[in-house]
Scaffold this motif. Structure first.
Motif, PDB file in Angstrom:
ATOM      1  N   PHE A 101      73.868  22.191  -7.097  1.00  0.00           N
ATOM      2  CA  PHE A 101      74.857  21.772  -8.092  1.00  0.00           C
ATOM      3  C   PHE A 101      75.711  22.978  -8.486  1.00  0.00           C
ATOM      4  O   PHE A 101      75.199  24.101  -8.587  1.00  0.00           O
ATOM      5  CB  PHE A 101      74.176  21.247  -9.359  1.00  0.00           C
ATOM      6  CG  PHE A 101      73.620  19.851  -9.248  1.00  0.00           C
ATOM      7  CD1 PHE A 101      74.077  18.841 -10.076  1.00  0.00           C
ATOM      8  CD2 PHE A 101      72.625  19.543  -8.320  1.00  0.00           C
ATOM      9  CE1 PHE A 101      73.557  17.557  -9.994  1.00  0.00           C
ATOM     10  CE2 PHE A 101      72.097  18.259  -8.229  1.00  0.00           C
ATOM     11  CZ  PHE A 101      72.573  17.264  -9.067  1.00  0.00           C
ATOM     12  N   GLU A 102      76.979  22.741  -8.725  1.00  0.00           N
ATOM     13  CA  GLU A 102      77.849  23.808  -9.205  1.00  0.00           C
ATOM     14  C   GLU A 102      77.818  23.829 -10.725  1.00  0.00           C
ATOM     15  O   GLU A 102      78.171  22.843 -11.371  1.00  0.00           O
ATOM     16  CB  GLU A 102      79.290  23.607  -8.716  1.00  0.00           C
ATOM     17  CG  GLU A 102      79.457  23.826  -7.228  1.00  0.00           C
ATOM     18  CD  GLU A 102      80.924  23.826  -6.798  1.00  0.00           C
ATOM     19  OE1 GLU A 102      81.786  23.946  -7.685  1.00  0.00           O
ATOM     20  OE2 GLU A 102      81.169  23.695  -5.604  1.00  0.00           O
ATOM     21  N   LEU A 103      77.388  24.927 -11.305  1.00  0.00           N
ATOM     22  CA  LEU A 103      77.284  25.067 -12.753  1.00  0.00           C
ATOM     23  C   LEU A 103      78.342  26.036 -13.259  1.00  0.00           C
ATOM     24  O   LEU A 103      78.728  26.970 -12.548  1.00  0.00           O
ATOM     25  CB  LEU A 103      75.895  25.558 -13.155  1.00  0.00           C
ATOM     26  CG  LEU A 103      74.698  24.725 -12.702  1.00  0.00           C
ATOM     27  CD1 LEU A 103      73.405  25.390 -13.160  1.00  0.00           C
ATOM     28  CD2 LEU A 103      74.786  23.291 -13.237  1.00  0.00           C
ATOM     29  N   THR A 104      78.781  25.816 -14.480  1.00  0.00           N
ATOM     30  CA  THR A 104      79.719  26.746 -15.096  1.00  0.00           C
ATOM     31  C   THR A 104      78.945  27.887 -15.745  1.00  0.00           C
ATOM     32  O   THR A 104      77.736  27.771 -16.001  1.00  0.00           O
ATOM     33  CB  THR A 104      80.561  26.035 -16.187  1.00  0.00           C
ATOM     34  OG1 THR A 104      79.691  25.641 -17.271  1.00  0.00           O
ATOM     35  CG2 THR A 104      81.253  24.811 -15.613  1.00  0.00           C
ATOM     36  N   ASP A 105      79.626  28.963 -16.028  1.00  0.00           N
ATOM     37  CA  ASP A 105      78.984  30.091 -16.698  1.00  0.00           C
ATOM     38  C   ASP A 105      78.469  29.673 -18.072  1.00  0.00           C
ATOM     39  O   ASP A 105      77.426  30.152 -18.531  1.00  0.00           O
ATOM     40  CB  ASP A 105      79.968  31.257 -16.843  1.00  0.00           C
ATOM     41  CG  ASP A 105      80.308  31.888 -15.498  1.00  0.00           C
ATOM     42  OD1 ASP A 105      79.521  31.712 -14.545  1.00  0.00           O
ATOM     43  OD2 ASP A 105      81.362  32.552 -15.401  1.00  0.00           O
ATOM     44  N   TYR A 114      66.418  24.076 -11.233  1.00  0.00           N
ATOM     45  CA  TYR A 114      66.525  22.903 -10.355  1.00  0.00           C
ATOM     46  C   TYR A 114      67.943  22.762  -9.821  1.00  0.00           C
ATOM     47  O   TYR A 114      68.141  22.544  -8.611  1.00  0.00           O
ATOM     48  CB  TYR A 114      66.119  21.620 -11.080  1.00  0.00           C
ATOM     49  CG  TYR A 114      66.549  20.408 -10.272  1.00  0.00           C
ATOM     50  CD1 TYR A 114      65.871  20.056  -9.113  1.00  0.00           C
ATOM     51  CD2 TYR A 114      67.695  19.680 -10.618  1.00  0.00           C
ATOM     52  CE1 TYR A 114      66.298  18.998  -8.317  1.00  0.00           C
ATOM     53  CE2 TYR A 114      68.127  18.619  -9.830  1.00  0.00           C
ATOM     54  CZ  TYR A 114      67.423  18.285  -8.683  1.00  0.00           C
ATOM     55  OH  TYR A 114      67.867  17.253  -7.896  1.00  0.00           O
ATOM     56  N   TYR A 115      68.942  22.847 -10.687  1.00  0.00           N
ATOM     57  CA  TYR A 115      70.322  22.625 -10.259  1.00  0.00           C
ATOM     58  C   TYR A 115      70.763  23.645  -9.212  1.00  0.00           C
ATOM     59  O   TYR A 115      71.481  23.301  -8.261  1.00  0.00           O
ATOM     60  CB  TYR A 115      71.263  22.657 -11.470  1.00  0.00           C
ATOM     61  CG  TYR A 115      71.120  21.434 -12.355  1.00  0.00           C
ATOM     62  CD1 TYR A 115      71.312  20.162 -11.831  1.00  0.00           C
ATOM     63  CD2 TYR A 115      70.786  21.550 -13.701  1.00  0.00           C
ATOM     64  CE1 TYR A 115      71.177  19.031 -12.622  1.00  0.00           C
ATOM     65  CE2 TYR A 115      70.647  20.432 -14.503  1.00  0.00           C
ATOM     66  CZ  TYR A 115      70.840  19.169 -13.959  1.00  0.00           C
ATOM     67  OH  TYR A 115      70.701  18.052 -14.748  1.00  0.00           O
ATOM     68  N   GLU A 116      70.322  24.868  -9.372  1.00  0.00           N
ATOM     69  CA  GLU A 116      70.681  25.886  -8.379  1.00  0.00           C
ATOM     70  C   GLU A 116      69.990  25.609  -7.050  1.00  0.00           C
ATOM     71  O   GLU A 116      70.592  25.776  -5.983  1.00  0.00           O
ATOM     72  CB  GLU A 116      70.338  27.277  -8.920  1.00  0.00           C
ATOM     73  CG  GLU A 116      71.261  27.695 -10.063  1.00  0.00           C
ATOM     74  CD  GLU A 116      70.958  29.078 -10.607  1.00  0.00           C
ATOM     75  OE1 GLU A 116      71.829  29.658 -11.264  1.00  0.00           O
ATOM     76  OE2 GLU A 116      69.820  29.574 -10.374  1.00  0.00           O
ATOM     77  N   GLU A 117      68.742  25.174  -7.087  1.00  0.00           N
ATOM     78  CA  GLU A 117      68.029  24.821  -5.858  1.00  0.00           C
ATOM     79  C   GLU A 117      68.688  23.623  -5.165  1.00  0.00           C
ATOM     80  O   GLU A 117      68.753  23.574  -3.930  1.00  0.00           O
ATOM     81  CB  GLU A 117      66.575  24.464  -6.184  1.00  0.00           C
ATOM     82  CG  GLU A 117      65.698  25.647  -6.528  1.00  0.00           C
ATOM     83  CD  GLU A 117      64.271  25.226  -6.843  1.00  0.00           C
ATOM     84  OE1 GLU A 117      63.444  26.111  -7.095  1.00  0.00           O
ATOM     85  OE2 GLU A 117      63.978  24.014  -6.842  1.00  0.00           O
ATOM     86  N   ALA A 142      79.954  17.868 -15.611  1.00  0.00           N
ATOM     87  CA  ALA A 142      81.075  18.527 -16.285  1.00  0.00           C
ATOM     88  C   ALA A 142      81.120  18.182 -17.767  1.00  0.00           C
ATOM     89  O   ALA A 142      81.739  18.897 -18.562  1.00  0.00           O
ATOM     90  CB  ALA A 142      82.388  18.127 -15.618  1.00  0.00           C
ATOM     91  N   ASN A 143      80.461  17.081 -18.157  1.00  0.00           N
ATOM     92  CA  ASN A 143      80.443  16.674 -19.563  1.00  0.00           C
ATOM     93  C   ASN A 143      79.459  17.482 -20.396  1.00  0.00           C
ATOM     94  O   ASN A 143      79.470  17.388 -21.632  1.00  0.00           O
ATOM     95  CB  ASN A 143      80.086  15.191 -19.678  1.00  0.00           C
ATOM     96  CG  ASN A 143      81.136  14.293 -19.046  1.00  0.00           C
ATOM     97  OD1 ASN A 143      82.295  14.672 -18.932  1.00  0.00           O
ATOM     98  ND2 ASN A 143      80.728  13.103 -18.636  1.00  0.00           N
ATOM     99  N   ILE A 144      78.602  18.242 -19.726  1.00  0.00           N
ATOM    100  CA  ILE A 144      77.639  19.083 -20.452  1.00  0.00           C
ATOM    101  C   ILE A 144      78.343  20.382 -20.830  1.00  0.00           C
ATOM    102  O   ILE A 144      78.557  21.256 -19.991  1.00  0.00           O
ATOM    103  CB  ILE A 144      76.377  19.356 -19.616  1.00  0.00           C
ATOM    104  CG1 ILE A 144      75.672  18.044 -19.288  1.00  0.00           C
ATOM    105  CG2 ILE A 144      75.430  20.296 -20.361  1.00  0.00           C
ATOM    106  CD1 ILE A 144      74.434  18.192 -18.419  1.00  0.00           C
TER     107      ILE A 144
END
Length: 319
Positions: free
Chosen positions: A312-316, A306-309, A293-295
């Motif tokens: 990980f929950e990513l923001t738009d 990688y994060y999607e595989e 969340a700090n990114i």
């Protein structure tokens, strides 16, 4: 002629294998901090983890740096192999041409992309148990070491002002490197330090003297405009409760010049080897999915893969 055929064929085959190995090996430059700092040590640990985790296919050279601003500025002249560490807030300032980047804008700053978080700079207000200080109000009239020229010193001075203690605390004229000894000798009542937790100087002070690391209230944390961070109970000797404090997030970045496969491999290998790094250096145990969340800037496309595989929950804004 015939008797030379096999050696020639063998040499050609050897050259082909060597060429393939050279092609397979990826070299990366990791620019972190001053050689004496914990962040430089982290760079060395990451380098070793990436080499081991990729069977030598990724070789990382760690470079000393004079600071996060320099790391960002060098983006203008670096190539696809450049990885560096800095707070995400500095990347935003560079992209907006503000503060220390005013008048120094460059299109290269817009191509900066994040890979993964590393341990945050964590504020520690450390006081001797013998001083009987339990909160910030108790610092009034006490002797506190802030150090000089560091993030912790600047931030510590700011907090004293924010919390109504400006001019009410005796600021000790001692280098931060002498903080633990000064605390042992009773020369100071406490010191301020910023670094990844568990911080080596706080570990030493807690083990040898007995200390309390002060917690900030919710209102104090909000006033600092910094990121909240919790130091879990048991991190330091004698610490029976969680410590609420503030931090400055730090992230490993690269640019769009790096190809997606390399960014993917760097990110994947980091996360898969983080637990092993934590077994030898406790500061890695403070890095988990919550630090994503700090990114606040964009992630590299290879890292996103990688994060999607990995789920990980990513923001738009990160994609």
């Amino acid at each position: 002629m015939i008797k030379f055929a096999k050696p020639i064929a063998a040499a050609a085959a050897l050259a082909l294998v060597a060429g393939s190995a050279a092609f397979a090996e990826t070299r990366v430059t990791y620019k972190s901090a001053k050689a004496a700092s914990s962040y430089y040590q982290m760079g060395v640990q990451i380098s070793e983890a990436l080499k081991a985790g990729t069977d030598g296919e990724i070789i990382v050279t760690v470079e000393e740096s004079q600071g996060s601003t320099q790391n960002v500025m060098e983006v203008r002249a670096r190539g696809a192999d450049y990885v560096f560490t800095t707070p995400p807030s500095l990347v935003s300032l560079a992209q907006e041409g503000k503060a220390m980047f005013e008048g120094k804008g460059d299109p290269a700053f817009d191509e900066i992309r994040a890979l993964f978080p590393i341990p945050s700079l964590t504020m520690h207000f450390v006081v001797a148990d013998s001083a009987g200080i339990t909160d910030f109000a108790g610092l009034e009239g006490k002797s506190i070491l802030l150090g000089k020229g560091s993030f912790g010193a600047t931030e510590g001075e700011k907090y004293l002002g924010l919390f109504g203690l400006e001019g009410k605390v005796d600021i000790a004229d001692v280098e931060l490197s002498g903080a633990v000894q000064a605390l042992k000798n009773g020369q100071i009542d406490g010191f301020v330090t910023a670094g990844s937790y568990p911080a080596p100087n706080v570990i030493e002070a807690a083990a040898s003297t007995g200390v309390t690391v002060l917690s900030l209230t919710d209102e104090q944390i909000e006033a600092t405009k910094r990121t909240r961070l919790t130091i879990p109970a048991g991190t330091y000797a004698g610490q029976t409760e969680d410590i609420a404090t503030t931090s400055l997030p730090v992230v490993a970045f690269t640019t769009t010049k790096m190809d997606d496969d390399t960014a993917y491999a760097l990110t994947k290998t980091f996360w898969e080897n983080k637990a092993a790094m934590g077994e030898t250096a406790g500061w890695w145990n403070g890095v988990d999915e919550t630090l994503m969340a700090n990114i606040t800037t964009k992630l590299h496309a290879g890292a996103v893969k990688y994060y999607e595989e990995a789920g990980f929950e990513l923001t738009d804004a990160q994609k």
